[in-house]
Design a protein around this motif. Sequence first.
Motif, PDB file in Angstrom:
ATOM      1  N   VAL A 164       0.844  -1.209   0.000  1.00  0.00           N
ATOM      2  CA  VAL A 164       0.000   0.000   0.000  1.00  0.00           C
ATOM      3  C   VAL A 164       0.874   1.252   0.000  1.00  0.00           C
ATOM      4  O   VAL A 164       0.628   2.215  -0.735  1.00  0.00           O
ATOM      5  CB  VAL A 164      -0.956   0.009   1.214  1.00  0.00           C
ATOM      6  CG1 VAL A 164      -1.678   1.357   1.327  1.00  0.00           C
ATOM      7  CG2 VAL A 164      -1.976  -1.116   1.106  1.00  0.00           C
ATOM      8  N   VAL A 165       1.935   1.234   0.840  1.00  0.00           N
ATOM      9  CA  VAL A 165       2.854   2.378   0.918  1.00  0.00           C
ATOM     10  C   VAL A 165       3.525   2.613  -0.440  1.00  0.00           C
ATOM     11  O   VAL A 165       3.679   3.760  -0.878  1.00  0.00           O
ATOM     12  CB  VAL A 165       3.917   2.142   2.025  1.00  0.00           C
ATOM     13  CG1 VAL A 165       5.014   3.185   1.961  1.00  0.00           C
ATOM     14  CG2 VAL A 165       3.265   2.170   3.399  1.00  0.00           C
ATOM     15  N   ILE A 166       3.900   1.530  -1.112  1.00  0.00           N
ATOM     16  CA  ILE A 166       4.520   1.655  -2.442  1.00  0.00           C
ATOM     17  C   ILE A 166       3.499   2.196  -3.447  1.00  0.00           C
ATOM     18  O   ILE A 166       3.830   3.043  -4.289  1.00  0.00           O
ATOM     19  CB  ILE A 166       5.100   0.305  -2.899  1.00  0.00           C
ATOM     20  CG1 ILE A 166       6.301  -0.077  -2.016  1.00  0.00           C
ATOM     21  CG2 ILE A 166       5.513   0.339  -4.367  1.00  0.00           C
ATOM     22  CD1 ILE A 166       6.758  -1.509  -2.146  1.00  0.00           C
ATOM     23  N   ALA A 167       2.250   1.734  -3.355  1.00  0.00           N
ATOM     24  CA  ALA A 167       1.182   2.249  -4.238  1.00  0.00           C
ATOM     25  C   ALA A 167       0.987   3.753  -4.031  1.00  0.00           C
ATOM     26  O   ALA A 167       0.809   4.508  -4.995  1.00  0.00           O
ATOM     27  CB  ALA A 167      -0.125   1.506  -3.963  1.00  0.00           C
ATOM     28  N   MET A 168       1.050   4.204  -2.760  1.00  0.00           N
ATOM     29  CA  MET A 168       0.931   5.634  -2.460  1.00  0.00           C
ATOM     30  C   MET A 168       2.086   6.415  -3.073  1.00  0.00           C
ATOM     31  O   MET A 168       1.904   7.479  -3.658  1.00  0.00           O
ATOM     32  CB  MET A 168       0.908   5.864  -0.945  1.00  0.00           C
ATOM     33  CG  MET A 168      -0.388   5.481  -0.272  1.00  0.00           C
ATOM     34  SD  MET A 168      -0.256   5.574   1.523  1.00  0.00           S
ATOM     35  CE  MET A 168       0.010   7.332   1.759  1.00  0.00           C
ATOM     36  N   ALA A 169       3.310   5.860  -2.935  1.00  0.00           N
ATOM     37  CA  ALA A 169       4.495   6.547  -3.461  1.00  0.00           C
ATOM     38  C   ALA A 169       4.452   6.654  -4.986  1.00  0.00           C
ATOM     39  O   ALA A 169       4.909   7.639  -5.565  1.00  0.00           O
ATOM     40  CB  ALA A 169       5.759   5.809  -3.018  1.00  0.00           C
ATOM     41  N   LEU A 170       3.871   5.616  -5.642  1.00  0.00           N
ATOM     42  CA  LEU A 170       3.826   5.595  -7.107  1.00  0.00           C
ATOM     43  C   LEU A 170       2.525   6.169  -7.666  1.00  0.00           C
ATOM     44  O   LEU A 170       2.306   6.137  -8.884  1.00  0.00           O
ATOM     45  CB  LEU A 170       4.005   4.160  -7.608  1.00  0.00           C
ATOM     46  CG  LEU A 170       5.364   3.509  -7.310  1.00  0.00           C
ATOM     47  CD1 LEU A 170       5.329   2.038  -7.675  1.00  0.00           C
ATOM     48  CD2 LEU A 170       6.484   4.222  -8.044  1.00  0.00           C
ATOM     49  N   ALA A 171       1.678   6.711  -6.793  1.00  0.00           N
ATOM     50  CA  ALA A 171       0.345   7.175  -7.200  1.00  0.00           C
ATOM     51  C   ALA A 171       0.410   8.190  -8.337  1.00  0.00           C
ATOM     52  O   ALA A 171      -0.422   8.191  -9.234  1.00  0.00           O
ATOM     53  CB  ALA A 171      -0.400   7.771  -6.006  1.00  0.00           C
ATOM     54  N   CYS A 172       1.398   9.078  -8.305  1.00  0.00           N
ATOM     55  CA  CYS A 172       1.519  10.111  -9.337  1.00  0.00           C
ATOM     56  C   CYS A 172       2.651   9.812 -10.325  1.00  0.00           C
ATOM     57  O   CYS A 172       3.087  10.702 -11.063  1.00  0.00           O
ATOM     58  CB  CYS A 172       1.734  11.472  -8.687  1.00  0.00           C
ATOM     59  SG  CYS A 172       0.364  11.994  -7.648  1.00  0.00           S
ATOM     60  N   GLU A 173       3.119   8.572 -10.309  1.00  0.00           N
ATOM     61  CA  GLU A 173       4.199   8.124 -11.196  1.00  0.00           C
ATOM     62  C   GLU A 173       5.390   9.087 -11.162  1.00  0.00           C
ATOM     63  O   GLU A 173       5.720   9.743 -12.157  1.00  0.00           O
ATOM     64  CB  GLU A 173       3.670   7.927 -12.627  1.00  0.00           C
ATOM     65  CG  GLU A 173       2.583   6.869 -12.677  1.00  0.00           C
ATOM     66  CD  GLU A 173       2.192   6.456 -14.101  1.00  0.00           C
ATOM     67  OE1 GLU A 173       2.741   7.043 -15.053  1.00  0.00           O
ATOM     68  OE2 GLU A 173       1.349   5.557 -14.240  1.00  0.00           O
ATOM     69  N   PRO A 174       6.063   9.181  -9.996  1.00  0.00           N
ATOM     70  CA  PRO A 174       7.195  10.114  -9.849  1.00  0.00           C
ATOM     71  C   PRO A 174       8.379   9.719 -10.716  1.00  0.00           C
ATOM     72  O   PRO A 174       8.520   8.564 -11.113  1.00  0.00           O
ATOM     73  CB  PRO A 174       7.553   9.982  -8.358  1.00  0.00           C
ATOM     74  CG  PRO A 174       7.122   8.596  -8.001  1.00  0.00           C
ATOM     75  CD  PRO A 174       5.879   8.348  -8.792  1.00  0.00           C
TER      76      PRO A 174
END
Length: 335
Positions: A164-174
């Motif tokens: 979930v934390v990784i999904a949050m970090a990648l939410a905006c495709e940094p």
Amino acid sequence: MNEIILDIKDLEVIYKTDLETVKAVNSIDLKIDKGKTLGLVGETGAGKTTTALSILRLLPGNTGRILNGHIKYSGTNLLELEETEMRKMRGDKIAMVFQDPMTSLNPVMTVGEQIAEAITLHNDNLSKEEVEKRVDEKLTMVGIVPSRKVEYPHQFSGGMKQRVVIAMALACEPELLIADEPTTALDVTIQAQVLMMIKELRDRLGTSMLMITHDLGIVAKICDDVAVMYAGEIAESGTVEDIFLGEKHHPYTEGLFGSIPNLSSRANRLTPIPGLMPDPTNLPEGCFFHPRCKYKMDICERIHPESIAKGTHTLRCHLFDDKIMADKMEVNTNE
């Protein structure tokens, strides 16, 4: 020439209280090329997380201070940005997977709401339906069924929370992902799954990455370049080939390799590095590693070594200074 996405030069960070000054990061240089992964390796207390927090300007407000240096992201010095501009960067251009998933999530918000928050903050033109669609996409991408987005963090296992934390970090495709020991709290099988997932997502999205770890196995599997950190400075850096296959190594790097079990040889004990990391409020004179070094010379106790670069490989050690070693050999010959 590869495009440099992150360029850190002469970064110096302290934590200052009324009682003492902790020298956490001491004039480090780091570079990450676009689409590449840099592994930042070292013991606990080496300054790895402080370096990551400095990039995002998330140091504790009361004690953390950046004294010197620059941190350039795609040519822009992050240390010169206003806080409002920096907020736009965080999560959108540069994102971070924090060390402990158990404390990284808000216990009173559903996981879907937390991922949606990151998307909404940087995409205020999206409708509610579009945001929900993106949340579903991100959860699917990290291997979680979208129907679980209405659940709370306590309903997930440690490995699922980390996803979930990784999904949050990648939410905006940094463009740059900082992963701070993303597998520390997980068991071995889940560690392998999470690492493979990070690697696949990185390759699919073309994301550059700073992987902070103390596990050289993770570095070998995921990274293109490596920087070995000790007492707040870079002791050795280079490509993965330089670090794992090179003939010359900093004594600290040599000690890290000596602490790893070898499946092909029998041994009663591992050979850990003797002693402890120096007190960052009172760093030793000369080389910071000399109190623990088996190759210690007189000069190591008096003079701090410079970084010596040979191709892509850089070492901060008097042993690799040809002039010093030639002088030492001459003295020994005369004796």
